[in-house]
Scaffold this active site. Sequence first.
Site, PDB file in Angstrom:
ATOM      1  N   ALA B  85       0.811  -1.225   0.000  1.00  0.00           N
ATOM      2  CA  ALA B  85       0.000   0.000   0.000  1.00  0.00           C
ATOM      3  C   ALA B  85       0.839   1.266   0.000  1.00  0.00           C
ATOM      4  CB  ALA B  85      -0.930   0.011   1.207  1.00  0.00           C
ATOM      5  N   MET B  86       2.107   1.146   0.264  1.00  0.00           N
ATOM      6  CA  MET B  86       2.933   2.363   0.277  1.00  0.00           C
ATOM      7  C   MET B  86       3.108   2.886  -1.144  1.00  0.00           C
ATOM      8  SD  MET B  86       6.822   3.087   1.444  1.00  0.00           S
ATOM      9  CE  MET B  86       7.756   4.255   0.438  1.00  0.00           C
TER      10      MET B  86
END
Lengths: 514, 109
Positions: B85-86
């Site tokens: 998700a980064m």
Amino acid sequence: MSNKYIALPKGISEKTFDSAIADFRSVLGDAAVFTSAQQLAPYIKTMMPVPDSDHAPSAALMATTVEEIQKIVGICNRYKVPIWTISTGKNLGYGSAAPAERGQVVLDLKRMNRILEVDKDLAYALVEPGVTYKQLYDYIAEHKLGLWLSMPAPSAIAGPVGNTLDRGVGYTPYGEHFLFACGMEVVLANGEVLRTGMGSMPNSNTWQVFKWGYGPYLDGIFTQSNYGIVTKFGFWLMPAPPAFKPFVIQYENEEDIVEIVEIIRPLRISGVIPNAVVIAHALYEAPVKARRSDYVTGPGSIPDAAVRKLAKDHHLGIWNVYAALYGTQEQIDLNWKIVTQAFGKSGKAKILTEREVGDDPAFKYRAALMRGDMTLQEFSLYNWRGGGGSMWFAPVSQARGSETLKQMALTKQILAKYGLDYSGEFIVGMRDMHHIVDVLYDKTDPGQVKAAYQCFDELLTIFSAQGYGTYRVNTAFMDKVAETYGPVQRQVHKTLKKALDPNGILAPGKSGIR
Amino acid sequence: MRKTNPVRTVTALMLSMSVAAAMMADIACAAAETNADKGFRWRDGVEVYSKVCGYCHGGQVGPRILGRELPPEYIRAIVRNGSRAMPPFRPSEIDDESLAKLAEYIQRN
């Protein structure tokens, strides 16, 4: 397939693209034009359930001045090369920094990041596209201007220009951001520079204080659109109130949203509660405090019983209403009495303030958002399923209890069909609500990727059939949403596009407009 | 690599640009902008960490990255490519030189 480029714009030969790139380099310099896979890597990753290669750019350009942008659009017109403009490039869950269509050239305005003016007395700012909320927040603090920002949850890394142009929302009394926009500078596809509203008049000093100017109001057509490149953007800031009282009201059952909305609406319309209130489901707040794997394992959506246990374990309501009062202490005391009387009647509501829950991590980040402080705590949502998959499903609802319950139940039912959880909230306007659901899935799991895509498609189909329109959507579904608003609007959008950008060089596909 | 991190899998080295020299510029006409400030730089790795990375990696959102002697090359790769998700961070957000300073700061602290 080109060997030299990772992708090419649709219908453009490698030879033509070579010439365009050479011209871009002559304007910007070699260091500001990216074409290699390594350089373009940060422009490719999205959170959508489609292959990232579908949205891979052919190149990226880092422009810093209006004049450079004017020259870039000249080159694009010459070679019919399309550009996709980004500001901070953090439209996470809506397409991130990647273009709508494979092969488009990203025009990256992040380095165009000057804060041009912040007027303390008139409480407005004029900024360039690359300015982040954090940058402006620090500037205001450093200069002791006593002004508050309103920003979306990815505050520190997002910015006011991109967020407002995509008609994003925040959580303060200025939460409906486009309502507080005032004056734009726009580079048009023909290279001309338009200043909207009062900005068109030479020597005017009212560009950032009077929205309408004279004649048709144009700012709206540069939001969620591809009719121009906004290079300066004015908006109003909220004077810091002398006092601020955030609170949360918890309810224990999903059906209670009917009561919540019926109580909130008159308080919101009358201004007793002035901010963009959030009615967050337990599953929207849960990731701040809990892990999904502690409550459910295996495939399928989380059962209601597990949600109830989780809510109890972590002191959450099934619904959590976050709101705040702003003003003098006297105003707040009076309004607090009205709020507590309204919510106290049925005996279902649990009303909590900083005194009771000031240290609660969910309350803390919600309170920060309602006063325009920086926090990225909401990204905890991405830990819920893991794997970096996220799409915002964002239908609009009336602020009417029965309607919100209907939308919630329908969304939950469709998500469950695909094994996904209802991580939803309603952000309260005055008469409307943005129903915001994070469709979370594991992008490293092909099964969940497929399910998420089909689920999102079905959500849009079913909701539009019921007359529920989506206010904003990721780049994989823009055409589908454009269809739901009918052929006449689509044709008007197309007519404007043809008039303002006859070669179709600006972000083809944005909001389904080509 | 799937599901190997037992706790928080979101990583988010969040970087944004600061105004090293925010100019109260002449906004009267576009022509005045040819000398727009292009020379901004993050002061140092601490500033980048505290204004971006720390919001996730200093709290409960992403994994801790300080105190682990993470190799600079690894940090650079994650920042530019993202991870799960980064989101990735572009050179327009953090230039290579500042990223090198950040990576060094994270490794040493």
